[in-house]
Design a protein around this motif. Sequence first.
Motif, PDB file in Angstrom:
ATOM      1  N   ASP A 279       1.306   8.553  -4.310  1.00  0.00           N
ATOM      2  CA  ASP A 279       1.671   7.450  -3.425  1.00  0.00           C
ATOM      3  C   ASP A 279       2.630   7.881  -2.326  1.00  0.00           C
ATOM      4  O   ASP A 279       2.493   7.459  -1.167  1.00  0.00           O
TER       5      ASP A 279
ATOM      6  N   ALA B  87      -2.054   2.802   5.812  1.00  0.00           N
ATOM      7  CA  ALA B  87      -2.589   1.590   5.182  1.00  0.00           C
ATOM      8  C   ALA B  87      -3.216   1.919   3.843  1.00  0.00           C
ATOM      9  O   ALA B  87      -3.808   2.980   3.655  1.00  0.00           O
ATOM     10  N   THR B  88      -3.077   1.006   2.883  1.00  0.00           N
ATOM     11  CA  THR B  88      -3.761   1.161   1.615  1.00  0.00           C
ATOM     12  C   THR B  88      -5.181   0.619   1.740  1.00  0.00           C
ATOM     13  O   THR B  88      -5.447  -0.272   2.546  1.00  0.00           O
TER      14      THR B  88
ATOM     15  N   ILE C   2       0.724   7.448   1.032  1.00  0.00           N
ATOM     16  CA  ILE C   2       1.124   6.197   1.670  1.00  0.00           C
ATOM     17  C   ILE C   2       2.380   6.369   2.530  1.00  0.00           C
ATOM     18  O   ILE C   2       2.458   5.835   3.633  1.00  0.00           O
ATOM     19  N   ALA C   3       3.357   7.128   1.985  1.00  0.00           N
ATOM     20  CA  ALA C   3       4.627   7.262   2.703  1.00  0.00           C
ATOM     21  C   ALA C   3       4.704   8.519   3.569  1.00  0.00           C
ATOM     22  O   ALA C   3       5.641   8.658   4.354  1.00  0.00           O
TER      23      ALA C   3
ATOM     24  N   LYS D  93       6.444   2.995   4.466  1.00  0.00           N
ATOM     25  CA  LYS D  93       4.985   2.975   4.512  1.00  0.00           C
ATOM     26  C   LYS D  93       4.478   3.544   5.829  1.00  0.00           C
ATOM     27  O   LYS D  93       4.846   3.092   6.910  1.00  0.00           O
TER      28      LYS D  93
ATOM     29  N   VAL E  40       7.114   2.599  -1.538  1.00  0.00           N
ATOM     30  CA  VAL E  40       6.085   3.097  -0.622  1.00  0.00           C
ATOM     31  C   VAL E  40       5.452   1.981   0.206  1.00  0.00           C
ATOM     32  O   VAL E  40       4.778   2.254   1.199  1.00  0.00           O
ATOM     33  N   THR E  41       5.665   0.724  -0.202  1.00  0.00           N
ATOM     34  CA  THR E  41       5.165  -0.417   0.558  1.00  0.00           C
ATOM     35  C   THR E  41       6.190  -0.910   1.574  1.00  0.00           C
ATOM     36  O   THR E  41       5.844  -1.625   2.514  1.00  0.00           O
ATOM     37  N   HIS E  42       7.432  -0.516   1.398  1.00  0.00           N
ATOM     38  CA  HIS E  42       8.514  -0.956   2.280  1.00  0.00           C
ATOM     39  C   HIS E  42       8.246  -0.494   3.713  1.00  0.00           C
ATOM     40  O   HIS E  42       7.841   0.641   3.942  1.00  0.00           O
ATOM     41  N   PRO E  43       8.455  -1.346   4.700  1.00  0.00           N
ATOM     42  CA  PRO E  43       8.185  -0.966   6.092  1.00  0.00           C
ATOM     43  C   PRO E  43       8.918   0.294   6.550  1.00  0.00           C
ATOM     44  O   PRO E  43       8.440   0.999   7.441  1.00  0.00           O
TER      45      PRO E  43
ATOM     46  N   HIS F 275       6.413   1.447  -6.281  1.00  0.00           N
ATOM     47  CA  HIS F 275       5.401   0.827  -5.426  1.00  0.00           C
ATOM     48  C   HIS F 275       6.062  -0.017  -4.333  1.00  0.00           C
ATOM     49  O   HIS F 275       5.543  -0.103  -3.214  1.00  0.00           O
TER      50      HIS F 275
ATOM     51  N   GLU G 116      -6.221  -3.340   1.286  1.00  0.00           N
ATOM     52  CA  GLU G 116      -5.623  -4.196   2.297  1.00  0.00           C
ATOM     53  C   GLU G 116      -6.269  -3.965   3.665  1.00  0.00           C
ATOM     54  O   GLU G 116      -6.540  -4.915   4.412  1.00  0.00           O
TER      55      GLU G 116
END
Length: 206
Positions: free
Chosen positions: A58, A191-192, A62-63, A188, A182-185, A179, A195
């Motif tokens: 991740d 894109a996953t 993602i990051a 990140k 790695v989703t934090h603006p 999670h 989504e």
Amino acid sequence: MSFTKQFLAEASEIIARLDTGAIDQVVDALASVRGRGGRLFILGVGGSAANAAHAVNDFRKIAGIETYSPTDNVSELTARTNDEGWETVFVEWLRGSRLNAKDGILVFSVGGGDLERNVSPNLVRAVQHAKAVGATVCGIVGRDGGYTAKVADACVIVPTVNAAHVTPHAEAFQAVVWHLFVTHPALKAAATKWESTAAADAKKVA
């Protein structure tokens, strides 16, 4: 109350009690590691090692952080354990990886390490080395956080709401919290899949 309802109620209480300020501190620390071109090394034992393997994916995908976990290399891990001992297995791996002040480590642990009790001494030695070379130290840990929480630059402690369920809650919430990271603006970078697919479908309908 059934066991199932009790366990889930405990999880809800943990969410309500998580320190959002500590979470944001870790996010900022990891963003700084990425910003200076550093690498991230995720350390964990047992279930936390399995979480580390997932998190490596991740953080890389993602990051956009170059990330590794020593427990993903079974050959080196077992060779070092056999030849040098369990206590130094992580610190020697980090030395071999030339851990430096640009880098960061992220500890996943139920107890955070405790030399006096001989609990996860390998994590303690790794954290000591990271501090010595000036690397950023972060953690997601349970109970009182142990050694990791005492010396980390930023650390999230999963609150204990039932002493009988410290391990399952700590390891489960490692996944929830990373999670979130790695989703934090601030972290990140990509894109996953699901989504981005849903967004594309919505555009088609519009």
